[in-house]
Each structure stands twice: as C-alpha cells, then as structure tokens.
Motif scaffolding. Structure first.
Motif, mmCIF file in Angstrom:
data_model
loop_
_atom_site.group_PDB
_atom_site.id
_atom_site.type_symbol
_atom_site.label_atom_id
_atom_site.label_comp_id
_atom_site.label_asym_id
_atom_site.label_seq_id
_atom_site.Cartn_x
_atom_site.Cartn_y
_atom_site.Cartn_z
ATOM 1 N N MET A 1 25.427 25.468 33.538
ATOM 2 C CA MET A 1 26.136 26.692 33.914
ATOM 3 C C MET A 1 27.480 26.352 34.557
ATOM 4 O O MET A 1 27.605 25.377 35.305
ATOM 5 N N VAL A 2 28.484 27.168 34.254
ATOM 6 C CA VAL A 2 29.832 26.948 34.767
ATOM 7 C C VAL A 2 30.369 28.263 35.331
ATOM 8 O O VAL A 2 30.141 29.336 34.745
ATOM 9 N N ALA A 3 31.078 28.175 36.463
ATOM 10 C CA ALA A 3 31.749 29.338 37.051
ATOM 11 C C ALA A 3 33.246 29.152 36.898
ATOM 12 O O ALA A 3 33.823 28.210 37.441
ATOM 13 N N MET A 4 33.886 30.050 36.146
ATOM 14 C CA MET A 4 35.314 29.967 35.884
ATOM 15 C C MET A 4 36.034 31.159 36.530
ATOM 16 O O MET A 4 35.568 32.293 36.445
ATOM 17 N N PRO A 5 37.201 30.917 37.175
ATOM 18 C CA PRO A 5 37.986 32.037 37.704
ATOM 19 C C PRO A 5 38.391 32.983 36.584
ATOM 20 O O PRO A 5 38.680 32.551 35.458
ATOM 21 N N THR A 6 38.406 34.255 36.880
ATOM 22 C CA THR A 6 38.711 35.260 35.865
ATOM 23 C C THR A 6 40.146 35.137 35.370
ATOM 24 O O THR A 6 40.425 35.250 34.178
ATOM 25 N N GLY A 7 41.075 34.909 36.267
ATOM 26 C CA GLY A 7 42.466 34.761 35.856
ATOM 27 C C GLY A 7 43.149 36.098 35.652
ATOM 28 O O GLY A 7 43.383 36.848 36.590
ATOM 29 N N TRP A 8 43.441 36.443 34.404
ATOM 30 C CA TRP A 8 44.163 37.671 34.091
ATOM 31 C C TRP A 8 43.267 38.903 34.204
ATOM 32 O O TRP A 8 42.084 38.865 33.853
ATOM 33 N N PHE B 1 43.760 39.591 41.587
ATOM 34 C CA PHE B 1 43.533 39.235 42.993
ATOM 35 C C PHE B 1 42.087 38.773 43.136
ATOM 36 O O PHE B 1 41.154 39.499 42.764
ATOM 37 N N ASP B 2 41.888 37.582 43.691
ATOM 38 C CA ASP B 2 40.530 37.052 43.843
ATOM 39 C C ASP B 2 40.104 37.096 45.307
ATOM 40 O O ASP B 2 40.723 37.776 46.127
ATOM 41 N N GLU B 3 39.049 36.315 45.648
ATOM 42 C CA GLU B 3 38.505 36.385 47.009
ATOM 43 C C GLU B 3 39.496 35.889 48.057
ATOM 44 O O GLU B 3 39.369 36.232 49.247
ATOM 45 N N THR B 4 40.494 35.103 47.659
ATOM 46 C CA THR B 4 41.476 34.620 48.638
ATOM 47 C C THR B 4 42.417 35.726 49.107
ATOM 48 O O THR B 4 43.175 35.522 50.053
ATOM 49 N N SER B 5 42.371 36.881 48.447
ATOM 50 C CA SER B 5 43.203 38.019 48.869
ATOM 51 C C SER B 5 42.554 38.815 49.987
ATOM 52 O O SER B 5 43.134 39.790 50.472
ATOM 53 N N PHE B 6 41.352 38.406 50.405
ATOM 54 C CA PHE B 6 40.607 39.167 51.412
ATOM 55 C C PHE B 6 40.299 38.300 52.629
ATOM 56 O O PHE B 6 40.029 37.105 52.512
#
Length: 285
Positions: free
Chosen positions: A234-241, A173-178
């Motif tokens: 620098m790169v920001a990648m979603p964590t995923g699993w 669950f990422d920031e879109t869950s809040f």
C-alpha cells in the motif's frame, strides 16, 4: 514664804518647783496640740496625693442573641458560551464545525472562474487508536505521550462546478495549511503521529462529507502498488492538484496530539489559504 521674826522669808524652792510643774504641763499641752495638727496635716496630704479609686461601673449586659435566617449563597452563574450561528461562507474569520468557508475568483485562467470552499465537518477524541500492520498481518495499538490524547478533525475541500472545459484547477491545500490552537498554544499536525498508509480501525466507518467512501488521511490518495513490502504494497500519495467536481474533492482526517483534559471549547482549527484568506472553526459537543 517663811516668817522670821517680824518679817517674811521668800521660799525660792517652792516657786521653782511650781514653775517647773507649770512648764511641764504647758509642754505636755503643746505636744498634744502639735501631734493633732501633724496628724491632721498628714491626713490632708494623703487625701490630696492618693490615687482616687474609680467608682465601679456595672458590666454591660450581654445582648440576647436573636435568631436570624441565614442569607442563602447565590448559585454561581456559568460564563456565557458562544453558540453556533449563521456565518456568511464568503466572510473570513470565525465559524463553527459544519460551516463552509468559500471564495470566488472570476477569470483566474482566461474565462475560467474559480469557485471553491473548505468545511470542517467532524471531530473526535481518542485515548489511543488501533492501526492495521499490513506487513505483519495484525493490528497494533498506538498510544499518545503520557498526559495526552488524540484529537482528529475531518476536513472537506472542493472546487464547485462540473464543466471540465472551464476547470481552472489549482494546487490543493493539504494538512500543512491547518494548525490547531489549544487555548493559547498553536500546534501543527505531527507526521510521526500516524503513517497515512496504515488504516485506523476506529475510522473504518467514518465516511467522507458526502457519505460515499471511508475518509482517508486528508490530502492523500491511498492505493495498492505491490512494491512496498513493509506496508503490504500500500502507498499513500499526496493528492496534488485539485480539480472541479465532487469526485475530485479532497477529504479526510488530520490527527493532533493534545493535553488529555482538553475540551472542545479549548480548541480552534486555523486555516490559512494563502491569497484566498483565512478562517477558523470552533467545535461543540
């Protein structure tokens, strides 16, 4: 009468004169009597028809003022506020900052059990923030819209356990869950408020839940790729699993923009975790 010879002669003139005098006298007497009656009648009529003059009433004396002690104005009582208290982490609904929301699902993948939770553990207000511009090699000041300020909240999400063979991993669950509820308005985190690849100076010493590293933006993994010159590589990648164990936990901050007079008591952080349930967190100073 006048005597003539042996007899008398009757004097009519004298009789007439006396008769006239007597008549005049009677007339005068009648006038006097009539005038008295008329005057008396007029007076009686005036007295009967005249508006009576009321008897004057003496004025009521003004009472003497008696000094009294003024009644003191009672001190207004503040409305009762909700105080943090223990909440079972497996219960859905209300809890306070620092309290877990957990869920357990047995045998979600064969014999693998799912045991995980989410906790909101820190918050902060900022009138502005300073971010590092890697391409230019300097700091930039970022300000909110007029009449607003920033509200940052730190969230930790973890799957408990350390047995990799029984790891049921799930999509995190990422920031879109809040969502953030500000009084009666619900808002989302705007991705345009901050580029997650840019480090915020004010958060350099805001560590994660276990105080191991500086907490990144929630749900992102920041690393150097060397292929993005606009961000100095620098790169920001979603964590995923999400995998089992503390080292695989997802931790970091989510940034919102709220009206500048917003207080902690005006806010609720709402979490929607799909089939695992819902929870919301209150904040205290």
């Amino acid at each position: 009468m006048i005597r003539e010879g042996t007899g008398f002669k009757f004097n009519w003139e004298a009789v007439l004169l006396w008769s006239m005098l007597i008549a005049v006298l009677l007339g005068l007497m009648a006038m006097v009597l009539t005038a008295g009656c008329i005057t008396a009648g007029k007076n009686i009529y005036r007295e009967a028809t005249a508006t009576p003059i009321p008897t004057p009433i003496p004025p009521t004396p003004r009472p003497t003022a008696i000094p009294t002690t003024p009644t003191p104005i009672p001190t207004p009582k503040s409305l009762p506020t909700l105080a943090p208290h223990y909440v079972d982490p497996l219960l859905h609904g209300e809890r306070w900052e620092g309290q877990w929301f957990k869920w357990i699902r047995m045998d979600v993948q064969g014999l693998k059990d799912l045991n995980m939770g989410v906790v909101v553990y820190r918050h902060a207000f900022l009138d502005s923030y300073t971010w590092w511009n890697g391409a230019l090699g300097n700091y930039q000041v970022q300000k909110p819209r007029e009449g607003y300020r920033y509200f940052a909240v730190w969230i930790h999400e973890e799957m408990f356990g350390d047995n990799s063979t029984n790891d049921p991993r799930i999509w995190a669950f990422d920031e879109t869950s809040f969502r953030l509820q500000v009084k009666d308005t619900v808002i989302e985190s705007d991705p345009n408020l901050h580029n997650p690849v840019n480090r915020i100076k004010e958060f350099d010493y805001q560590y994660d839940y276990y105080n191991t590293i500086t907490a990144p933006p929630f749900g992102y993994y920041i690393y150097y790729s060397g292929t993005s010159p606009e961000t100095a590589g620098m790169v920001a990648m979603p964590t995923g699993w999400l995998r089992m164990g503390k080292g695989n936990a997802i931790d970091g901050y989510v940034l919102f923009e709220v009206p500048e007079k917003t207080m902690e008591s005006d806010l609720l952080l709402l979490g929607n975790f799909a089939r695992f349930g819902n929870a919301y967190w209150r904040f205290t100073r």
